[in-house]
Scaffold this motif. Structure first.
Motif, PDB file in Angstrom:
ATOM      1  N   ALA A   2      -2.892  -5.125   3.557  1.00 17.35           N
ATOM      2  CA  ALA A   2      -2.189  -3.848   3.690  1.00 17.35           C
ATOM      3  C   ALA A   2      -2.919  -2.779   2.883  1.00 17.35           C
ATOM      4  O   ALA A   2      -3.322  -3.008   1.749  1.00 17.35           O
ATOM      5  CB  ALA A   2      -0.744  -3.979   3.215  1.00 17.35           C
TER       6      ALA A   2
ATOM      7  N   THR B 196      -3.582  -4.155  -3.596  1.00 20.04           N
ATOM      8  CA  THR B 196      -3.974  -5.052  -2.504  1.00 20.04           C
ATOM      9  C   THR B 196      -5.471  -5.354  -2.509  1.00 20.04           C
ATOM     10  O   THR B 196      -5.876  -6.453  -2.128  1.00 20.04           O
ATOM     11  CB  THR B 196      -3.531  -4.521  -1.128  1.00 20.04           C
ATOM     12  OG1 THR B 196      -4.124  -3.253  -0.878  1.00 20.04           O
ATOM     13  CG2 THR B 196      -2.005  -4.418  -1.058  1.00 20.04           C
TER      14      THR B 196
ATOM     15  N   ASN C 112      -7.582  -4.993   8.105  1.00 18.29           N
ATOM     16  CA  ASN C 112      -6.724  -4.067   7.371  1.00 18.29           C
ATOM     17  C   ASN C 112      -5.597  -3.580   8.267  1.00 18.29           C
ATOM     18  O   ASN C 112      -5.800  -3.362   9.463  1.00 18.29           O
ATOM     19  CB  ASN C 112      -7.517  -2.854   6.888  1.00 18.29           C
ATOM     20  CG  ASN C 112      -8.501  -3.203   5.799  1.00 18.29           C
ATOM     21  OD1 ASN C 112      -8.401  -4.249   5.169  1.00 18.29           O
ATOM     22  ND2 ASN C 112      -9.455  -2.333   5.573  1.00 18.29           N
TER      23      ASN C 112
ATOM     24  N   GLY D 236       0.326  -0.897   6.314  1.00 21.33           N
ATOM     25  CA  GLY D 236       1.271  -1.273   5.266  1.00 21.33           C
ATOM     26  C   GLY D 236       1.706  -2.710   5.424  1.00 21.33           C
ATOM     27  O   GLY D 236       1.315  -3.406   6.368  1.00 21.33           O
ATOM     28  N   SER D 237       2.545  -3.162   4.516  1.00 25.08           N
ATOM     29  CA  SER D 237       2.982  -4.557   4.538  1.00 25.08           C
ATOM     30  C   SER D 237       3.775  -4.909   5.785  1.00 25.08           C
ATOM     31  O   SER D 237       3.708  -6.036   6.269  1.00 25.08           O
ATOM     32  CB  SER D 237       3.802  -4.867   3.284  1.00 25.08           C
ATOM     33  OG  SER D 237       2.959  -4.839   2.158  1.00 25.08           O
TER      34      SER D 237
ATOM     35  N   LEU E 170       1.754  -6.465   8.527  1.00 24.65           N
ATOM     36  CA  LEU E 170       1.090  -7.753   8.285  1.00 24.65           C
ATOM     37  C   LEU E 170       1.476  -8.794   9.329  1.00 24.65           C
ATOM     38  O   LEU E 170       0.646  -9.589   9.765  1.00 24.65           O
ATOM     39  CB  LEU E 170       1.441  -8.281   6.894  1.00 24.65           C
ATOM     40  CG  LEU E 170       0.857  -7.521   5.704  1.00 24.65           C
ATOM     41  CD1 LEU E 170       1.502  -8.000   4.403  1.00 24.65           C
ATOM     42  CD2 LEU E 170      -0.657  -7.664   5.655  1.00 24.65           C
TER      43      LEU E 170
ATOM     44  N   GLY F 151      -0.194  -8.030   0.623  1.00 18.23           N
ATOM     45  CA  GLY F 151       0.470  -6.735   0.561  1.00 18.23           C
ATOM     46  C   GLY F 151       1.186  -6.558  -0.755  1.00 18.23           C
ATOM     47  O   GLY F 151       1.197  -7.452  -1.617  1.00 18.23           O
TER      48      GLY F 151
ATOM     49  N   VAL G 272       2.215 -11.516  -0.639  1.00 15.16           N
ATOM     50  CA  VAL G 272       2.789 -10.181  -0.785  1.00 15.16           C
ATOM     51  C   VAL G 272       3.534 -10.110  -2.111  1.00 15.16           C
ATOM     52  O   VAL G 272       4.436 -10.907  -2.366  1.00 15.16           O
ATOM     53  CB  VAL G 272       3.751  -9.860   0.379  1.00 15.16           C
ATOM     54  CG1 VAL G 272       4.345  -8.472   0.222  1.00 15.16           C
ATOM     55  CG2 VAL G 272       3.025  -9.986   1.723  1.00 15.16           C
TER      56      VAL G 272
END
Length: 164
Positions: free
Chosen positions: A29, A36, A61, A64-65, A68, A88, A124
């Motif tokens: 992320a 990250t 890439n 954002g999380s 994922l 993330g 994460v």
């Protein structure tokens, strides 16, 4: 034991399998990039240190999380990928967005793993503050990226055992 009392980079590496022919996807992320990137470096170096070939590690890439899960799903469906590591960081902050995002990502990654029958690792961070994130991304508590990579390797070993 909570990670507040543990170094995340200290774990057993006894009897790890040969991963020189294994292929890994690291989904990273871009949100909270300082954190990250450090997690990615930890995971990447740990894979290399335990025998993964640099050209067998794919990086993807995502913004954002939350994203994922989708990227992990796409990569896990590839026949040439043995394990996916999702990286993330969602910091608590003032709103409940982290509750919704973290729950969705955890559930989504679990579903991808079950659907594809491949290890999909939850790398994460879910800290309350930026400092807690930095402490777990190469700071005083080690690097969760290291732990995520070792988890992927150990899950591949277990997969070999149960699928003999």
């Amino acid at each position: 034991m909570s990670s507040a009392n543990k170094n995340l980079s200290v774990f057993s590496t006894d009897n790890l399998p040969d991963i020189s022919t294994r292929r890994f996807a690291l989904v990273v992320a871009e949100w909270n990039e300082e954190v990250t990137e450090a997690l990615f470096e930890g995971a990447y170096q740990t894979l290399l240190n335990h025998g993964a070939q640099p050209d067998h590690i794919i990086r993807a890439n995502v913004p954002g999380s939350y994203e994922l899960t989708t990227a992990a799903n796409w990569l896990a469906q590839r026949a040439d990928i043995d394990a996916v590591i999702a990286i993330g960081c969602v910091i608590q902050g003032e709103t409940k967005h982290n509750d919704y995002i973290n729950h969705a990502v955890a559930q989504g990654l679990t579903n991808v793993s079950l659907k594809t029958n491949k290890p999909v690792i939850f790398g994460v961070l879910t800290p309350n503050t930026q400092q807690q994130a930095l402490d777990r991304a190469g700071g005083i508590h080690g690097n969760k990226g290291d732990e995520a990579a070792i988890t992927a390797i150990k899950m591949l070993k277990l997969s070999e055992l149960v699928n003999e």
